[in-house]
Write an enzyme that holds these catalytic residues in place. Sequence first.
Site, short mmCIF file in Angstrom:
data_model
loop_
_atom_site.label_atom_id
_atom_site.label_comp_id
_atom_site.label_asym_id
_atom_site.label_seq_id
_atom_site.Cartn_x
_atom_site.Cartn_y
_atom_site.Cartn_z
NE ARG A 17 41.28 42.68 40.45
CZ ARG A 17 40.09 42.45 41.08
NH1 ARG A 17 39.43 40.81 41.58
NH2 ARG A 17 38.94 43.16 40.91
CG ASP A 45 32.84 38.37 41.80
OD1 ASP A 45 33.92 39.02 42.94
OD2 ASP A 45 32.87 39.11 40.54
#
Length: 159
Positions: free
Chosen positions: A83, A97
């Site tokens: 990421r 998340d």
Amino acid sequence: MLKAYVALGANLGEPALQIEAALNRLAQLPETRLPARSRLYRSAPLGPAGQPDYCNAVAALETGLEPHALLDHLQAIERDAGRVRGERWGARYLDLDLLLHGDCRIDDERLKLPHPELANRVFVLQPLAEIAPALELPGHGPISARLAALPHWEIAPWA
Ligand SMILES: CC1(C)Nc2nc(N)[nH]c(=O)c2N=C1O
């Protein structure tokens, strides 16, 4: 132990493999069990056009980790998957998340709980409803009613 829910998303590389690998990492976190995870879903990207469809899933965790400690682990798993914090809402190898952590409410620069977009995203609510159909969304009532109220958003099984 408290119940926490994590949304997983990926649309670069091999999204389904990255999501499955992340689920395995979540199940091995300290003081944490993973009693349930959704199927993988395919959905059109919300946000800038021209990026690939997303692979999405949601996992239920039972964890003794405090919210910020759990967030640290989620961000480490994202980093290990490649990421890079590129453009806002850009394509990514892995997005984790934290949606809910017990009844916890937090609003700081790192973490907002419940996740502010939790009740607005079909690609989160559909997999969440699969594993927690009786869940009440804070401020929005039963998840099934919220799903029915949202505008249509194309979502299908990933494979
Ligand atoms: C860029 C943005 C908002 N769009 C998404 N769109 C979809 N379909 N799924 C996601 O997980 C997702 N994640 C994001 O962060």
